[in-house]
Write a protein that holds these residues in place. Sequence first.
Motif, PDB file in Angstrom:
ATOM      1  N   LEU A 357       0.831  -1.201   0.000  1.00  0.00           N
ATOM      2  CA  LEU A 357       0.000   0.000   0.000  1.00  0.00           C
ATOM      3  C   LEU A 357       0.870   1.258   0.000  1.00  0.00           C
ATOM      4  O   LEU A 357       0.589   2.226  -0.717  1.00  0.00           O
ATOM      5  CB  LEU A 357      -0.926   0.012   1.217  1.00  0.00           C
ATOM      6  N   SER A 358       1.925   1.235   0.789  1.00  0.00           N
ATOM      7  CA  SER A 358       2.835   2.385   0.831  1.00  0.00           C
ATOM      8  C   SER A 358       3.450   2.643  -0.547  1.00  0.00           C
ATOM      9  O   SER A 358       3.589   3.799  -0.975  1.00  0.00           O
ATOM     10  CB  SER A 358       3.939   2.141   1.866  1.00  0.00           C
ATOM     11  N   ALA A 359       3.801   1.576  -1.250  1.00  0.00           N
ATOM     12  CA  ALA A 359       4.346   1.725  -2.597  1.00  0.00           C
ATOM     13  C   ALA A 359       3.337   2.405  -3.517  1.00  0.00           C
ATOM     14  O   ALA A 359       3.677   3.305  -4.298  1.00  0.00           O
ATOM     15  CB  ALA A 359       4.731   0.358  -3.159  1.00  0.00           C
ATOM     16  N   GLU A 360       2.077   1.979  -3.411  1.00  0.00           N
ATOM     17  CA  GLU A 360       1.022   2.576  -4.232  1.00  0.00           C
ATOM     18  C   GLU A 360       0.880   4.069  -3.924  1.00  0.00           C
ATOM     19  O   GLU A 360       0.733   4.894  -4.826  1.00  0.00           O
ATOM     20  CB  GLU A 360      -0.295   1.858  -3.979  1.00  0.00           C
ATOM     21  N   CYS A 396       7.851  -7.189  -9.746  1.00  0.00           N
ATOM     22  CA  CYS A 396       7.336  -6.484 -10.933  1.00  0.00           C
ATOM     23  C   CYS A 396       6.940  -5.052 -10.589  1.00  0.00           C
ATOM     24  O   CYS A 396       7.130  -4.137 -11.404  1.00  0.00           O
ATOM     25  CB  CYS A 396       6.142  -7.239 -11.509  1.00  0.00           C
ATOM     26  N   GLY A 397       6.400  -4.844  -9.383  1.00  0.00           N
ATOM     27  CA  GLY A 397       6.083  -3.487  -8.958  1.00  0.00           C
ATOM     28  C   GLY A 397       7.325  -2.628  -8.887  1.00  0.00           C
ATOM     29  O   GLY A 397       7.340  -1.481  -9.362  1.00  0.00           O
ATOM     30  N   VAL A 470      -6.614  -6.183  -7.924  1.00  0.00           N
ATOM     31  CA  VAL A 470      -5.629  -6.599  -8.926  1.00  0.00           C
ATOM     32  C   VAL A 470      -4.319  -5.859  -8.652  1.00  0.00           C
ATOM     33  O   VAL A 470      -4.329  -4.654  -8.373  1.00  0.00           O
ATOM     34  CB  VAL A 470      -6.140  -6.268 -10.345  1.00  0.00           C
ATOM     35  N   PRO A 471      -3.171  -6.532  -8.680  1.00  0.00           N
ATOM     36  CA  PRO A 471      -1.891  -5.859  -8.412  1.00  0.00           C
ATOM     37  C   PRO A 471      -1.645  -4.686  -9.363  1.00  0.00           C
ATOM     38  O   PRO A 471      -2.061  -4.700 -10.524  1.00  0.00           O
ATOM     39  CB  PRO A 471      -0.860  -6.974  -8.625  1.00  0.00           C
ATOM     40  N   LEU A 472      -0.938  -3.706  -8.860  1.00  0.00           N
ATOM     41  CA  LEU A 472      -0.694  -2.485  -9.635  1.00  0.00           C
ATOM     42  C   LEU A 472       0.066  -2.757 -10.926  1.00  0.00           C
ATOM     43  O   LEU A 472      -0.225  -2.179 -11.969  1.00  0.00           O
ATOM     44  CB  LEU A 472       0.107  -1.496  -8.778  1.00  0.00           C
ATOM     45  N   HIS A 473       1.069  -3.623 -10.846  1.00  0.00           N
ATOM     46  CA  HIS A 473       1.879  -3.860 -12.046  1.00  0.00           C
ATOM     47  C   HIS A 473       1.046  -4.520 -13.144  1.00  0.00           C
ATOM     48  O   HIS A 473       1.321  -4.336 -14.332  1.00  0.00           O
ATOM     49  CB  HIS A 473       3.105  -4.723 -11.709  1.00  0.00           C
TER      50      HIS A 473
END
Length: 775
Positions: A357-360, A396-397, A470-473
């Motif tokens: 979440l922090s990455a997002e 991948c992120g 769904v994952p961000l990447h």
Amino acid sequence: MLERARAASPERVKRELGAFVAHITAVSPLVVAIDDFHWADASTVEVLAYLLSKPDLERLLLVCAYRQTEMTLSAHPFVSVRHELMKRRILVEVPLRRFSLQETACYFDLVFPENRFPKELPEVVQARSNGNPLFVSEIARDLMERGAVRRHEGWWCIDASLDQVRSSLPLSIQSVIERKLAQLDAEDKLLMMAASLQGMEFDSRLAAIAAGCPVSDAEQRLARLESVHSLITPVGESDPGDAIPGQRYAFVHMLYQEAFQTAVTPARRAEWSRLIANALAELNKADPSRVAAELAMHYEAGRDFHRAAQWFLQAARNAAQVYANHEAADLCKRAITNADRLETGLRNGVVLDAAMLSAELHLNVSAFENAVADFGLAEKAASDAGLVEAQVDAICGAALALFNLKRTSETRALGFKGLDLARVSGSETAVASSHMVVAMERMCVGDLGAAERWSTSALPVLQNDVRTPVPLHVIEGVGYGAALHGWRLEYEDAFPPCEWALAKARERGSNFHIVCLLFIRGMGFGNFGRLSDSLADLREGMRLSEINHERYWLPRLPNTLAWLHSEMFDVEEALRLNREGSVIAREMNFPEGDVNSEINLALNYLSLNEPNSAREHLAAAETLLAQDEWFRWVYTIRFQAAYAEYWLMKGDPGEAARYATASLNLAGGTRRRKHIAWARKLLGDVAAMEDRPREAAAHYQAGLSELERHPCPSVQWKILAALAAVHIKLHQPREAEESRAATRRALRELAGSIREAPLQNRFTGSRVVREYGVA
């Protein structure tokens, strides 16, 4: 005389004092000021009451300063006199209100005229004193007595740091606070200590539960603490639907709250904090997420680190929903800090969720370096937990965060690292994710053949990802796959994945990816001839970028909007947006956005028949292209085409042909159909200029053929209009009329796609469109 005074009766003293005051006031008005009147004895009160009751002393004004709380608690004799005087309208009370920030600043300027204090000093004093006039004056006095403020070369200067002013507390203020607390009985003090753990504002029910007393008893005590002790003030009631009604209060000063909180021992703080957290969760059991931040802090203080971590994570999600990305990222840190105190089995899952979440959140504000670090932390947590697919997601992120930092070699390396892990795990989705990372790196360097090979099998798999969210990447990869098809005007293959990715980005509220996909879809709509739809997407993308202080997509958006305004003959607005885009791109050190803006400005000036101004912007674009390799091939196609237009206007067909051919070769190698068609149009213009009409017609036909199954109306009508002119030159009236009719249809289609009346009127009112009878 002294002996006579001592022997005089109290009544005689009053009469003689009254006569003395009457004599003075007969000559001049008399003002008597008495400070700290709450310390006055009964005799003094009696004398003053006598004087105020005499009708012949109308020219006497008594100004008494007193603390109402002290009088009430000590049953001061003035209390009963006060009511009588107010009833007779002899006494007027003027409560001393709190200073505003401006008044605090003015006070310091009056006490210390000609000062060179930091401009932040009044703000620090205001925060520390809460505007209490006594506290403001005592802080000023304390600064002077400690030598923290002194005169230097005729100016008042401060030697202490603002942090020292912020943390220090004069002894006089401490004594006021200590006296306030000493006036409370043990149960009142316990209740206030329990309330202080909630902060400056508190709920009476939670304070009662922590202090171990019935809520009804607590309410009565709090009412007395408000009216008699003036420690708190009511700020509202609890929700009327609550089973147990309650009252919300606020401490009248932060120093009181701090004093009570300091008095709580560590063990009691932990015990009470757990009680408050559990009670708060129960009171909000219908939707505890709305008090997630309060729950997190109380569980943390109660040393229930697992629950604290979970609620900090929920609080971060809440903050992200209102675009408070930086605050949300800080809450994620708090979640990770609490999770680090847990045993490994519980820790890894929380750290993984919080780091992702922090990455997002960091992506939302274009803080890509921080996002890379977050993904690295998430990868380690997933690895420790044995979650291979989650580990590939994190890899991948990180790869795509590095991609946005233009570190493509690292992107490629992480793509293959993820692929090796994915193959071992046997996860089809993980393999597809890694393939898409490599595809994006290939797109950046212009190797679209390889990009297509890597992405063709990956896209369908990624769009079948059923994980929630769904994952961000995955979202970003599908978006770039859509962009690859969009660049080639393959709308049937571009719009569906773009819509899917946009829907998934909206579901998880990832504004960085929402803007990315609005940009991609907006570009597609513009090329497809849906001009207002394109405007709406790009404007929404710009709004979200500005709200989130996003720095990656924002520099791209103004020049893209300018392109649309140019196509609608709104050159003035196009110039404004392109200039704005150039300024933003330079402020954010983003050459890519600046290049596009400079190319657009050159084209704008060519449309205004100002080739010299256009040449200046083309030279600027050329310099920028030499500095930045990021998707350079994309902008080089446009740059070469723009230079070809410049040389056509300057009447140099040889140079125009050279640049147009270079643009055609690069566009052809990457199958950019729009730019292939436009380069053909430019080569046709060169042939027409050199009086080679049949060759010109062949180039125009080749351009139109490129767009036959992949339409781009904004380019097609221009080629058709040029073709009509060549047919006339070749004495082919039927073919000329067919080309004119096709031009008219394309222009009518574009006009119909513009919903904003002013823009539609500008488009249909332009000379070219009027010539074709489109209204």
